[in-house]
Write an enzyme that holds these catalytic residues in place. Structure first.
Site, PDB file in Angstrom:
ATOM      1  N   ARG A 249      51.284  92.618  57.615  1.00 46.04           N
ATOM      2  CA  ARG A 249      51.813  92.621  58.975  1.00 46.04           C
ATOM      3  C   ARG A 249      51.240  91.384  59.671  1.00 46.04           C
ATOM      4  O   ARG A 249      50.065  91.065  59.517  1.00 46.04           O
ATOM      5  CB  ARG A 249      51.408  93.879  59.758  1.00 46.04           C
ATOM      6  CG  ARG A 249      52.195  95.132  59.391  1.00 46.04           C
ATOM      7  CD  ARG A 249      53.639  95.069  59.895  1.00 46.04           C
ATOM      8  NE  ARG A 249      54.392  96.278  59.578  1.00 46.04           N
ATOM      9  CZ  ARG A 249      55.121  96.442  58.468  1.00 46.04           C
ATOM     10  NH1 ARG A 249      55.166  95.485  57.571  1.00 46.04           N
ATOM     11  NH2 ARG A 249      55.779  97.556  58.282  1.00 46.04           N
ATOM     12  N   GLU A 278      58.014  89.756  65.537  1.00 41.56           N
ATOM     13  CA  GLU A 278      59.335  89.539  64.947  1.00 41.56           C
ATOM     14  C   GLU A 278      60.407  90.042  65.898  1.00 41.56           C
ATOM     15  O   GLU A 278      60.211  91.067  66.560  1.00 41.56           O
ATOM     16  CB  GLU A 278      59.427  90.287  63.604  1.00 41.56           C
ATOM     17  CG  GLU A 278      58.423  89.786  62.586  1.00 41.56           C
ATOM     18  CD  GLU A 278      58.304  90.698  61.361  1.00 41.56           C
ATOM     19  OE1 GLU A 278      57.294  90.549  60.658  1.00 41.56           O
ATOM     20  OE2 GLU A 278      59.194  91.528  61.139  1.00 41.56           O
ATOM     21  N   HIS A 296      60.590  88.366  56.990  1.00 45.07           N
ATOM     22  CA  HIS A 296      60.309  89.759  56.607  1.00 45.07           C
ATOM     23  C   HIS A 296      61.299  90.253  55.552  1.00 45.07           C
ATOM     24  O   HIS A 296      62.036  91.216  55.769  1.00 45.07           O
ATOM     25  CB  HIS A 296      60.309  90.672  57.832  1.00 45.07           C
ATOM     26  CG  HIS A 296      59.514  91.929  57.610  1.00 45.07           C
ATOM     27  ND1 HIS A 296      58.887  92.614  58.627  1.00 45.07           N
ATOM     28  CD2 HIS A 296      59.246  92.640  56.492  1.00 45.07           C
ATOM     29  CE1 HIS A 296      58.253  93.674  58.138  1.00 45.07           C
ATOM     30  NE2 HIS A 296      58.474  93.714  56.845  1.00 45.07           N
TER      31      HIS A 296
END
Lengths: 334, 331
Positions: A249, A278, A296
């Site tokens: 993360r 994000e 991602h």
């Protein structure tokens, strides 16, 4: 006796994508399935008092954030009293306030293992790309520069890969990179027993791992303890000219410290799949062509997505048929 | 008098090894030619290179003096008996012409295995997962590219076929084993060194029909030029992919581009092209392919290993009469 009611809080327009058939035939066999259509958070809170007031389990996907926001304390407390299970689609569940769930006797599951292959593949790719400087090479081709200006790159062969958080993803990634003649060391709070079935060495301090690694891979979950935990001190402990790979993360890393480490040359390169905010990406990263960035992509394949959806259904089916969750989150298992 | 060795091109990583390996047994001269004409004069009787016994050849020298074609082989002095080419691929060297002059050509296999196979793995993952497009999309201000889930696959469970299993192919197989792909290969004859979990397919078209990804790994020669053409590409499944780290001309580039345009091939990963350093604009304009500028061995370790192996061939030729890696045609 009527079937228990369950609610699908997935993508607001698409719902569940790859397993609509299983949603109907498998989940639908044991439960009455509702697909949420609340357009706003407030509307959702109202619906929890109205049409969703009897639901027992929720299928949750991060895409639901677009309509109803995060599953924070406020939302958890607005869920109907009947709600016993939140079954999350994803291995990382930092978008859910687990403590608030526990306080309300709501059990939470996630989807480990279903994400391992896809995410570890990203980690292996980022490792190779960062060392071999392939992003710049690709840009060069498309700009017509061929090899012009490319710096001598490095190989994974003979390098030390340090994994912080050896779990399902970390193990899979280690297995993928060991054939490249990489040596694997790992740091967890406790050594894994029984020992991993591939060659690796446990180190009992993160500092020792950082000092010995040529490539550091972050494979730990994001929570209150790990948020911002990789910062100036950690970067200063890394080898000069090392590489950071992050498929965990973004918020685990102190972004300012990371940018400094890149600018100073402390880091030779980095491979990053996740960012703290994000879909926004810091322009200073975007403008850096010595690193490899992905949006991602850990599980962005139809294969992984389907595996994850099915895993959520399996947890829901197990729960509503009285057998409990299969993949309850770590914090609630104590 | 010490035998004379000519260095054609630059030694980038192994200057010290050159000293260590060759200086004790040979006189080293570095090519100082500005043109092919001048070089040929220097090879001619009376010229400063007219008594070299061996040559270290590195392809960037072609910019000044052209490639080692038949004309250059004919211009070499009578004394020259060993031509040590730096590189695994030696299609730029006219081996037949060298043989006619009694010259043995060596290349540098093995030294490139790991770096090339690593590049191939990168291209494979990038194609199946559309990472090139994803990164470009991110850097252009987007995030998840629309539709990427639909078109992207995990490697696990897919079939990869290797066309030309040699030492690079075997290294590649060892690298991709943990990814859980079904692995098959085609050579004219089975390779005795092939690992057990790699299945030989004796008919090339049968292999082509089974693969999700074709990995081209054979050398370029008269038999393999255009080997993967329109017929071969159309024998592959719709939506399949190609990875090439060998040589561009093994694939009919026009047929490949056509297949990409109509979707028969869903992606390709290329490190090599038919007319490097030029790359067809149609490929450059495709976001869903991955293109690298022949950087298969563009790293410090592989480059040094290649240079050292070429120098070792010269050292052993001078001291023992034979080097470790003459090309198959010269054995």
């Amino acid at each position: 006796m009527s079937k228990p009611q369950v609610l699908i809080c997935a993508n607001p327009t698409k719902g569940v994508v790859w397993s609509k058939e299983e949603q109907k035939s498998k989940l639908g066999a044991v439960a009455e399935v509702f697909e949420f259509d609340s357009k706003t958070r407030e509307a959702f809170f109202e619906d929890c008092k109205g049409k969703y007031s009897k639901i027992v389990a929720i299928y949750r996907h991060n895409d639901s954030v677009a309509s109803i926001g995060l599953f924070d304390k406020e939302l958890i407390n607005a869920l109907p009293k009947s709600l016993k299970y939140i079954c999350h689609n994803g291995a990382g569940y930092d978008q859910i306030d687990v403590d608030a769930c526990t306080a309300r006797d709501i059990q939470v599951s996630h989807t480990p293992m279903a994400v391992d292959h896809g995410t570890a593949t990203v980690g292996a790719y980022l490792t190779i790309s960062a060392l071999r400087q392939f992003h710049r090479a690709e840009v060069n081709v498309r700009n017509g520069k061929w090899k012009g200006g490319l710096i001598p790159a490095r190989d994974p062969q003979g390098k030390v890969l340090g994994i912080i958080g050896m779990g399902g993803i970390g193990s899979t990634m280690a297995r993928m990179l060991i054939p490249f003649d990489m040596t694997v060391i790992y740091y967890n709070r406790r050594e894994i027993t029984p020992a991993c079935d591939f060659p690796c060495e446990y180190v009992s301090s993160q500092e020792e791992l950082l000092r010995r690694s040529d490539v550091v891979s972050l494979n730990l979950p994001l929570n209150d303890k790990t948020k911002g935990s990789f910062g100036r001190e950690q970067f200063s402990q890394m080898k000069d000219g090392s590489v950071l790979v992050n498929t965990a993360r973004g918020a685990v890393v102190d972004e300012e410290a990371f940018l400094e480490a890149l600018d100073s040359g402390k880091l030779f390169s980095a491979g990053i799949d996740v960012f703290p905010d994000e879909p926004n990406v810091n322009p200073r990263l975007v403008n850096n062509d010595k690193i490899t960035l992905l949006p991602h992509m850990g599980t962005e394949t139809q294969d992984s997505q389907k595996k994850m959806e099915i895993r959520v259904f399996d947890n829901m089916i197990s729960a509503v048929t009285g057998k409990g969750l299969i993949n309850q989150v770590q914090e609630q298992k104590k | 008098m010490a035998p004379k060795i000519l260095i054609m091109g630059k030694l980038v990583w192994a200057q010290k090894e050159c000293e260590d390996l060759l200086s004790p047994v040979a006189e080293i001269v570095h090519m100082q030619s500005d043109s092919r004409e001048q070089l040929f004069q220097q090879f001619a009787p009376g010229g400063e290179y007219s008594d070299v016994v061996g040559i270290y050849h590195e392809h960037l020298s072609a910019k000044l003096v052209g490639h080692p074609d038949a004309a250059m082989m004919e211009a070499l002095p009578e004394s020259c008996k060993w031509f040590a080419h730096k590189g695994a691929g030696y299609d730029s060297v006219n081996v037949e012409a060298a043989k006619k002059r009694g010259i043995i050509v060596s290349n540098t296999p093995g030294a490139v295995n790991e770096a090339t196979a690593t590049t191939a793995v990168y291209l494979l993952i990038s194609c199946m997962r559309h990472f090139s497009m994803a990164e470009a999309h991110l850097r252009a201000g987007g995030f998840t590219p629309p539709g990427v889930e639909q078109s992207s696959f995990d490697l696990s469970g897919k079939t990869i076929g290797i066309l030309g299993l040699g030492s690079i192919g075997i290294t590649f197989v060892n690298y991709i084993r943990p990814f859980g792909m079904r692995m098959i290969y085609h050579n004219r004859k089975p390779n005795a060194q092939a690992p057990e979990d790699l299945t030989y397919v004796s008919d090339m078209y049968e292999m082509l029909g089974q693969v999700d990804v074709l990995f081209v790994s054979c050398p370029l020669n008269e038999k393999t030029r255009g080997l993967v053409g329109k017929k071969e590409i159309r024998s592959m499944k719709k939506g399949s992919m190609l990875v090439n780290t060998a040589r561009g001309p093994i694939i009919d580039e026009e047929a490949m581009i056509e297949a990409l345009q109509d979707g028969h091939l869903s992606s390709v990963g290329l490190d090599v092209f038919v007319k490097e350093p030029q790359v067809d604009q149609r490929l450059i304009d495709m976001p869903h392919v991955t293109l690298l500028p022949h950087v298969g061995t563009e790293n410090q370790d592989a480059r040094r290993k290649m240079e050292v192996l070429a120098l070792t061939n010269l050292r052993d030729f001078v001291t023992k009469g034979m080097g470790p890696t003459p090309v198959p045609e010269c054995i």
